[in-house]
Motif scaffolding. Structure first.
Motif, PDB file in Angstrom:
ATOM      1  N   SER A 214      52.114  42.778  41.209  1.00  0.00           N
ATOM      2  CA  SER A 214      52.345  42.914  39.771  1.00  0.00           C
ATOM      3  C   SER A 214      53.822  42.726  39.465  1.00  0.00           C
ATOM      4  O   SER A 214      54.684  43.125  40.249  1.00  0.00           O
ATOM      5  CB  SER A 214      51.890  44.296  39.300  1.00  0.00           C
ATOM      6  OG  SER A 214      52.325  44.534  37.978  1.00  0.00           O
ATOM      7  N   LYS A 236      46.354  34.587  45.222  1.00  0.00           N
ATOM      8  CA  LYS A 236      45.490  34.675  44.053  1.00  0.00           C
ATOM      9  C   LYS A 236      46.371  34.794  42.818  1.00  0.00           C
ATOM     10  O   LYS A 236      47.550  35.147  42.918  1.00  0.00           O
ATOM     11  CB  LYS A 236      44.575  35.895  44.155  1.00  0.00           C
ATOM     12  CG  LYS A 236      43.643  35.892  45.353  1.00  0.00           C
ATOM     13  CD  LYS A 236      42.830  37.183  45.386  1.00  0.00           C
ATOM     14  CE  LYS A 236      41.933  37.220  46.614  1.00  0.00           C
ATOM     15  NZ  LYS A 236      41.157  38.498  46.687  1.00  0.00           N
ATOM     16  N   PRO A 239      48.378  39.668  38.350  1.00  0.00           N
ATOM     17  CA  PRO A 239      47.823  40.374  37.182  1.00  0.00           C
ATOM     18  C   PRO A 239      48.513  39.945  35.893  1.00  0.00           C
ATOM     19  O   PRO A 239      49.669  40.285  35.644  1.00  0.00           O
ATOM     20  CB  PRO A 239      48.100  41.847  37.513  1.00  0.00           C
ATOM     21  CG  PRO A 239      48.269  41.891  38.996  1.00  0.00           C
ATOM     22  CD  PRO A 239      48.892  40.589  39.373  1.00  0.00           C
ATOM     23  N   GLU A 240      47.799  39.225  35.047  1.00  0.00           N
ATOM     24  CA  GLU A 240      48.417  38.652  33.850  1.00  0.00           C
ATOM     25  C   GLU A 240      48.746  39.712  32.807  1.00  0.00           C
ATOM     26  O   GLU A 240      49.785  39.643  32.152  1.00  0.00           O
ATOM     27  CB  GLU A 240      47.486  37.602  33.236  1.00  0.00           C
ATOM     28  CG  GLU A 240      47.325  36.370  34.085  1.00  0.00           C
ATOM     29  CD  GLU A 240      46.403  35.364  33.430  1.00  0.00           C
ATOM     30  OE1 GLU A 240      46.644  34.162  33.611  1.00  0.00           O
ATOM     31  OE2 GLU A 240      45.446  35.769  32.747  1.00  0.00           O
ATOM     32  N   ARG A 241      47.878  40.681  32.633  1.00  0.00           N
ATOM     33  CA  ARG A 241      48.110  41.670  31.587  1.00  0.00           C
ATOM     34  C   ARG A 241      49.389  42.451  31.844  1.00  0.00           C
ATOM     35  O   ARG A 241      50.218  42.612  30.946  1.00  0.00           O
ATOM     36  CB  ARG A 241      46.910  42.629  31.505  1.00  0.00           C
ATOM     37  CG  ARG A 241      47.077  43.690  30.430  1.00  0.00           C
ATOM     38  CD  ARG A 241      45.899  44.638  30.387  1.00  0.00           C
ATOM     39  NE  ARG A 241      46.054  45.644  29.357  1.00  0.00           N
ATOM     40  CZ  ARG A 241      45.164  46.588  29.104  1.00  0.00           C
ATOM     41  NH1 ARG A 241      44.045  46.659  29.825  1.00  0.00           N
ATOM     42  NH2 ARG A 241      45.381  47.477  28.152  1.00  0.00           N
ATOM     43  N   ASP A 242      49.564  42.932  33.063  1.00  0.00           N
ATOM     44  CA  ASP A 242      50.769  43.690  33.395  1.00  0.00           C
ATOM     45  C   ASP A 242      52.015  42.831  33.237  1.00  0.00           C
ATOM     46  O   ASP A 242      53.050  43.291  32.737  1.00  0.00           O
ATOM     47  CB  ASP A 242      50.686  44.219  34.831  1.00  0.00           C
ATOM     48  CG  ASP A 242      49.604  45.274  34.999  1.00  0.00           C
ATOM     49  OD1 ASP A 242      49.115  45.779  33.969  1.00  0.00           O
ATOM     50  OD2 ASP A 242      49.243  45.567  36.147  1.00  0.00           O
ATOM     51  N   ASP A 264      41.664  34.357  31.479  1.00  0.00           N
ATOM     52  CA  ASP A 264      40.265  34.748  31.681  1.00  0.00           C
ATOM     53  C   ASP A 264      40.075  36.259  31.574  1.00  0.00           C
ATOM     54  O   ASP A 264      39.078  36.738  31.027  1.00  0.00           O
ATOM     55  CB  ASP A 264      39.781  34.268  33.051  1.00  0.00           C
ATOM     56  CG  ASP A 264      39.747  32.754  33.144  1.00  0.00           C
ATOM     57  OD1 ASP A 264      39.648  32.116  32.082  1.00  0.00           O
ATOM     58  OD2 ASP A 264      39.836  32.214  34.258  1.00  0.00           O
ATOM     59  N   LYS A 265      41.035  37.021  32.086  1.00  0.00           N
ATOM     60  CA  LYS A 265      40.915  38.480  32.106  1.00  0.00           C
ATOM     61  C   LYS A 265      41.606  39.140  30.916  1.00  0.00           C
ATOM     62  O   LYS A 265      41.777  40.356  30.891  1.00  0.00           O
ATOM     63  CB  LYS A 265      41.473  39.024  33.418  1.00  0.00           C
ATOM     64  CG  LYS A 265      40.723  38.531  34.653  1.00  0.00           C
ATOM     65  CD  LYS A 265      41.270  39.135  35.925  1.00  0.00           C
ATOM     66  CE  LYS A 265      40.489  38.635  37.142  1.00  0.00           C
ATOM     67  NZ  LYS A 265      41.013  39.216  38.419  1.00  0.00           N
ATOM     68  N   LEU A 266      42.024  38.317  29.952  1.00  0.00           N
ATOM     69  CA  LEU A 266      42.698  38.865  28.778  1.00  0.00           C
ATOM     70  C   LEU A 266      41.791  38.886  27.556  1.00  0.00           C
ATOM     71  O   LEU A 266      42.172  39.411  26.503  1.00  0.00           O
ATOM     72  CB  LEU A 266      43.949  38.034  28.456  1.00  0.00           C
ATOM     73  CG  LEU A 266      45.020  37.990  29.543  1.00  0.00           C
ATOM     74  CD1 LEU A 266      46.148  37.056  29.128  1.00  0.00           C
ATOM     75  CD2 LEU A 266      45.563  39.381  29.840  1.00  0.00           C
ATOM     76  N   ILE A 269      41.083  42.048  25.186  1.00  0.00           N
ATOM     77  CA  ILE A 269      42.141  43.044  25.385  1.00  0.00           C
ATOM     78  C   ILE A 269      43.175  42.897  24.277  1.00  0.00           C
ATOM     79  O   ILE A 269      43.623  41.792  23.974  1.00  0.00           O
ATOM     80  CB  ILE A 269      42.810  42.872  26.759  1.00  0.00           C
ATOM     81  CG1 ILE A 269      41.800  43.109  27.890  1.00  0.00           C
ATOM     82  CG2 ILE A 269      43.987  43.819  26.910  1.00  0.00           C
ATOM     83  CD1 ILE A 269      42.356  42.860  29.267  1.00  0.00           C
ATOM     84  N   GLY A 290      44.664  31.000  27.718  1.00  0.00           N
ATOM     85  CA  GLY A 290      45.822  31.812  28.083  1.00  0.00           C
ATOM     86  C   GLY A 290      47.046  31.469  27.266  1.00  0.00           C
ATOM     87  O   GLY A 290      47.802  32.348  26.845  1.00  0.00           O
TER      88      GLY A 290
END
Length: 507
Positions: A214, A236, A239-242, A264-266, A269, A290
């Motif tokens: 992170s 990989k 962590p984009e959010r952090d 993708d994971k945002l 949120i 993104g």
């Protein structure tokens, strides 16, 4: 030395400027002699001499406890330092006398030195190696070294509270085929403690192969203005959010380079607006989703530059929605560099991206590229006129599209600010000789011109003469590629020779 000279050189600022002038003039040997023969100038002369160094060899030679030898390792000569005994306090006296003057260390090394000496020396120090260091460039270009415990223990002794610029990393250009270090905690603890050990850092660059981590620690660099992640290779996606949250809270952050944003994971949120001072944003591998999420987070009204290196996923509609959102920054955005890859057809995202950028009246640089360049359409004269009206200050335009000669003439006549132009194929309208007779003779200051193909391409000298009429000042260079460029070079040389003859004939 006279009393007057003594009073003048008694001023530290004057001495330093004199020494700096001698140093910048390339007379390093003279400065070393001045340091040896003048008591008043010794300190400022040594400060200037040692202000920037490119390796640690000269300083390591000043430690009596070290013995330097040369060994052959993997068919290469490597400098190895051996400890004769554990360094005592007096072993550091000469090292510290010169080391406290170093402000910049730019150390690029491969396998020419056994770097274990630095982590071993660090065990005998309670203070940083170079306590006044402000700029640290520590680049270990060894293909077998990862950004792990070994490298961290090597560079750690040079991290200090005086640092303003940190650039550290290992070899990153090619993929590696071995397992990463099992001690992930070493990387996490190093990054976590870095803002506490160097709280005044304004520019931070890190690169190399590393495990997923992170970048939340970035938020503690409250003076950070530039961050460069362009050379990071992770197993990989990080962590984009952090990462985005950490970057967005920095009050002074102006430039982000090499950020990956997939998004993708945002989805779903809520991310708070931030990036209040951002002026330059350079993204590497991204998805349209993104990019759109990130753009919506930016509260700065000073964004002038956006660069996307690899947009290799997402639909054409999503790509265009990202570009359309740039109108939010229409009052400030001056540079857009956009590269789409693989499934994005130039028919769908080529000219449509160009047209979407019409909403950016301050645009000065526009570079759009696609891997499917053969699909690009022709820029019609109407479109060319619209472009010159939309971007009156354009100076660098690079598209994979094709131009008619009429459109090119319009660029030359309307865009006096243009300095660089690159496109695919140049089509001469109708007869070449008729087209040449209608070509005006200009004194345009275009410096760089790149054309991939010509149609027709059987009369290179005639095409060259037409281009030379429009852009007589562009720099062909010594390595003119293609028959047209070689012909233009001949024309330029002939014109320069004629100008010399005219000047020589004047009274």
């Amino acid at each position: 030395m006279t009393r007057a000279q003594d009073s003048v050189f008694g001023i530290a600022e004057v001495c330093r400027e004199v020494c700096r002038h001698i140093h910048t003039s390339g007379k390093r040997g003279d400065l070393a002699r001045i340091a040896r023969c003048s008591r008043l100038l010794m300190e400022p002369a040594l400060d200037v001499l040692w202000e920037e160094i490119l390796d640690m060899e000269h300083l390591l030679k000043l430690i009596p406890a070290l013995e330097m030898t040369t060994e052959t390792q993997d068919d290469r000569e490597t400098t190895v330092y051996r400890f004769l005994y554990p360094p005592q306090s007096n072993d550091w006296s000469r090292f510290d006398f010169y080391g406290r003057r170093v402000r910049t260390l730019r150390y690029l090394h491969y396998r020419d030195i056994d770097c274990s000496v630095f982590r071993r020396l660090g065990r005998y120090r309670l203070t940083p190696m170079l306590p006044a260091l402000r700029t640290l460039h520590w680049h270990h270009e060894h293909p077998g070294l990862m950004f792990g415990p070994e490298f961290i223990s090597e560079v750690s002794p040079f991290i200090s509270s005086s640092l303003r610029h940190i650039s550290i990393g290992t070899f990153w250009e090619h993929p590696i085929d071995y397992q990463p270090p099992s001690d992930h905690e070493a990387l996490e603890s190093f990054l976590h403690m870095l803002p506490y050990r160097a709280p005044s850092v304004e520019a931070f660059e890190i690169y190399g192969h590393m495990q997923v981590t992170s970048f939340a620690f970035i938020s503690r660099f409250q003076r950070l203005r530039v961050v460069n992640l362009n050379g990071i290779v992770m197993m990989k996606p990080f962590p984009e959010r952090d990462t985005l949250t950490a970057f967005s809270t920095l009050p002074l952050l102006e430039s982000i380079i090499g950020l990956d944003v997939l998004g993708d994971k945002l989805v779903g949120i809520s991310l708070q607006p931030g990036f209040p001072s951002l002026t330059h944003l350079s993204l590497d591998h991204v998805k349209p989703l993104g990019v759109l999420i990130l753009l919506k987070m930016i509260s700065s009204r000073a964004l002038t530059s956006l660069s996307i290196s690899h947009m290799n996923r997402g639909s054409s509609e999503e790509v265009l929605s990202c570009v359309a959102y740039l109108s939010k920054f229409s009052s400030t955005l001056e540079e857009v560099r956009f590269a789409t890859q693989f499934e994005h057809s130039a028919l769908d995202v080529g000219i449509p991206i160009v047209e979407a950028c019409y909403q950016l009246p301050k645009l000065q640089v526009l570079r759009i590229s696609s891997t499917r360049t053969q699909e690009w359409q022709m820029i019609t004269p109407t479109q060319a006129e619209r472009m010159t009206q939309a971007w009156p200050s354009m100076r660098d335009l690079s598209l994979s599209c094709h131009l008619s000669f009429h459109s090119l003439k319009m660029f030359a006549l309307q865009w006096h600010s243009l300095r660089s132009l690159s496109f695919g194929t140049l089509f001469a309208d109708g007869s070449l000789r008729e087209a040449r007779s209608g070509t005006p003779i200009l004194s345009h200051r275009l410096a760089s011109l790149s054309i991939q193909h010509y149609s027709p391409n059987d009369d290179h000298f005639l095409i060259a003469s037409m281009l030379d009429r429009l852009f007589p000042r562009f720099q062909v260079g010594y390595l003119a590629v293609g028959e047209v460029m070689q012909a233009i070079k001949v024309l330029q040389e002939a014109r320069a020779d004629q100008e010399k003859r005219v000047l020589a004939s004047l009274p």
